[in-house]
Design an enzyme around this catalytic site. Structure first.
Site, PDB file in Angstrom:
ATOM      1  N   PHE A   1      53.756  30.510  57.146  1.00 23.40           N
ATOM      2  CA  PHE A   1      54.984  29.795  56.790  1.00 23.40           C
ATOM      3  C   PHE A   1      54.770  28.303  57.075  1.00 23.40           C
ATOM      4  CE2 PHE A   1      59.547  28.710  57.596  1.00 23.40           C
ATOM      5  CZ  PHE A   1      60.042  29.129  56.372  1.00 23.40           C
TER       6      PHE A   1
ATOM      7  N   ASP B   1      53.534  35.282  64.854  1.00 17.58           N
ATOM      8  CA  ASP B   1      54.873  34.986  64.367  1.00 17.58           C
ATOM      9  C   ASP B   1      55.408  36.256  63.707  1.00 17.58           C
ATOM     10  OD1 ASP B   1      57.186  34.230  63.021  1.00 17.58           O
ATOM     11  OD2 ASP B   1      56.450  32.210  62.637  1.00 17.58           O
TER      12      ASP B   1
ATOM     13  N   TYR C   1      67.575  36.078  62.152  1.00 17.01           N
ATOM     14  CA  TYR C   1      68.553  36.078  61.050  1.00 17.01           C
ATOM     15  C   TYR C   1      68.040  36.791  59.814  1.00 17.01           C
ATOM     16  CZ  TYR C   1      65.933  31.744  60.003  1.00 17.01           C
ATOM     17  OH  TYR C   1      64.941  30.820  59.785  1.00 17.01           O
ATOM     18  N   LYS C   2      66.802  37.294  59.869  1.00 15.50           N
ATOM     19  CA  LYS C   2      66.265  38.046  58.734  1.00 15.50           C
ATOM     20  C   LYS C   2      66.595  39.530  58.934  1.00 15.50           C
ATOM     21  CE  LYS C   2      63.040  34.361  57.865  1.00 15.50           C
ATOM     22  NZ  LYS C   2      61.811  33.709  58.304  1.00 15.50           N
TER      23      LYS C   2
ATOM     24  N   ARG D   1      60.885  37.326  45.001  1.00 18.53           N
ATOM     25  CA  ARG D   1      60.709  38.079  46.240  1.00 18.53           C
ATOM     26  C   ARG D   1      61.866  39.033  46.442  1.00 18.53           C
ATOM     27  NH1 ARG D   1      59.947  35.010  51.880  1.00 18.53           N
ATOM     28  NH2 ARG D   1      62.109  34.556  51.334  1.00 18.53           N
TER      29      ARG D   1
END
Ligand SMILES: *Cc1c(COP(=O)(O)O)cnc(C)c1O
Length: 431
Positions: free
Chosen positions: A128, A216, A241-242, A391
């Protein structure tokens, strides 16, 4: 709804899904919405909405500062202990705090200090970008403060990828590890293709050359089985938050292996990480254990909402969540192969389920405009990642097999009916 044989099949899968009941614990105000973006922002649990209301009205509103002596001050550590079973961590190694980016900064700085004289930091081009920026900023800071002749400057090596950016080049990674390597930091599940690293194998490989590893877990936690302790992982950071459904901007978490905790120093010293914050001593003394990685006040309302959102994940348990996630992604890929491949889509994720997280990327030259048409006209929310990835995030707690079927059918319609053609290729701010 189209009741073709394919969607009958989806309904049968839903009827046999042991996790199907969890969907009713989420706010679903629009049942027609196909939401395949839980890997960017998870849905709201009804319990978290109620917890937030109560925290605002009863605690903040009525108790005011007394809230800190109720359950606010301990929240980072208490919530860390709740996240721990989801990532294979024994107690005492996880805290909830700050953002993934900030936690990575703190842990990367601490890790480099444990490997003086070693200058190489290894990551990959699938990581990321924020993680790469954090490393770049840290290297710049260290080079300015170290000056010349103090063991040389740190350098970041980015391992490349194969199969059109789907899988990392593992041979290059193995070849790059050497006695100069201080740190390896990778996303356990990569954000674009969903490639899932073999954490045990990579950690062992890095340790063999004496390097430390930061994983991560942002796209992995709540979606795949993670065994930090068993893998001998050194450090980890992750997002809530995912797949943890913590809410927009919910605080992240960090993990430090117990054996390292008394050796590491946070680069950001603050009163929440002090040994005795309320002694208000004028000099910093680190708190014992992982608590030293706190710095200042934490967003209490967000922490409490996120804590409540963890309950259904902990009840369902990672094995059941992973099993359903794989069934969802295998089903999605089989539908995409038959219905979407003839329309110009190709798979942008690993085919091997053992190497795949819980989102699937479908590539199409018109990916961006198709994404716009899906959101604007077909009530399907995926997201788009450059250059051509549509995605699709599959969240085992609330994504149903019928939703997957319906989602693929809407993508087919967006392309067959050429609905995307009226959208500009110019990108919106958030894609
Ligand atoms: C989502 C995500 C982040 C988010 O970082 P924040 O600083 O919390 O915004 C970081 N790393 C990865 C791999 C991610 O997927």
């Amino acid at each position: 709804m189209d009741f073709s044989p394919a969607s009958d099949f989806a309904s049968r899968l839903d009827a046999r899904d042991p996790l199907a009941g969890y969907r009713s614990r989420f706010a679903i105000p629009d049942p027609d919405l196909v939401y395949l973006d839980g890997n960017s922002l998870g849905r709201l649990t009804l319990a978290a909405a109620e917890r937030l209301r109560q925290a605002v009205e009863d605690q903040w509103g009525r108790e005011l500062i007394r809230g800190y002596n109720q359950d606010w001050w301990q929240a980072p550590g208490r919530i860390g202990e709740k996240i721990a079973p989801l990532i294979g961590a024994a107690p005492g190694q996880v805290i909830a705090s700050d953002t993934v980016s900030i936690n990575l900064f703190k842990l990367a700085a601490a890790a480099l200090e444990l490997r003086p004289g070693r200058t190489k930091i290894i990551t990959d081009t699938l990581n990321f970008p924020s993680d790469l920026y954090i490393l770049q900023g840290l290297v710049r800071l260290l080079s300015r403060s170290q000056g010349e002749g103090r063991g040389g400057q740190h350098a970041i090596l980015r391992i490349g990828s194969r199969d059109g950016d789907v899988t990392p080049d593992l041979d290059a990674l193995a070849a790059a590890l050497d006695a100069q390597t201080a740190l390896v930091t990778l996303s356990h599940v990569t954000f674009k293709s969903g490639y899932l690293y073999d954490m045990a194998a990579i950690t062992e490989l890095a340790h063999r050359s004496g390097a430390l590893v930061i994983w991560d877990l942002s796209h992995a936690v709540g979606a795949v089985t993670i065994e930090l302790d068993t893998c001998n992982a050194d450090f980890a950071v992750g997002c809530t938050y995912k797949y943890l459904n913590g809410g927009p901007g919910a605080p992240a978490f960090l993990y430090v292996r117990e054996a390292l905790q008394e050796q590491v120093v946070s680069p950001i010293w603050g009163w929440w990480g002090q040994q005795k914050p309320f002694a208000f001593g004028l000099d910093y003394v680190p708190a014992p254990g992982v608590t030293r990685f706190l710095s200042g006040s934490q967003p209490i309302m967000s922490l409490l909402a996120m804590e409540t959102a963890l309950a259904p994940l902990l009840e369902a348990g990672m094995p059941a969540l992973r099993t359903k996630s794989l069934m969802l992604s295998e089903y999605l890929i089989s539908l995409a192969d038959t219905l979407l491949a003839p329309l110009g889509f190709s798979l942008g994720s690993p085919r091997d389920p053992a190497r795949r997280g819980s989102h699937v990327s479908l590539r199409h030259p018109e990916g961006y405009r198709i994404n716009r048409a899906l959101i604007e006209e077909l009530n399907l929310i995926p997201d788009f990642r450059e250059p051509d990835n549509l995605r699709l995030g599959l969240t085992p707690l609330y994504t149903s097999f019928s939703e997957v079927w319906e989602g693929i059918d809407r993508i087919r319609r967006a392309v067959e009916e050429k609905r995307y053609e009226k959208y500009s290729p110019d990108k919106l701010t958030v894609t």
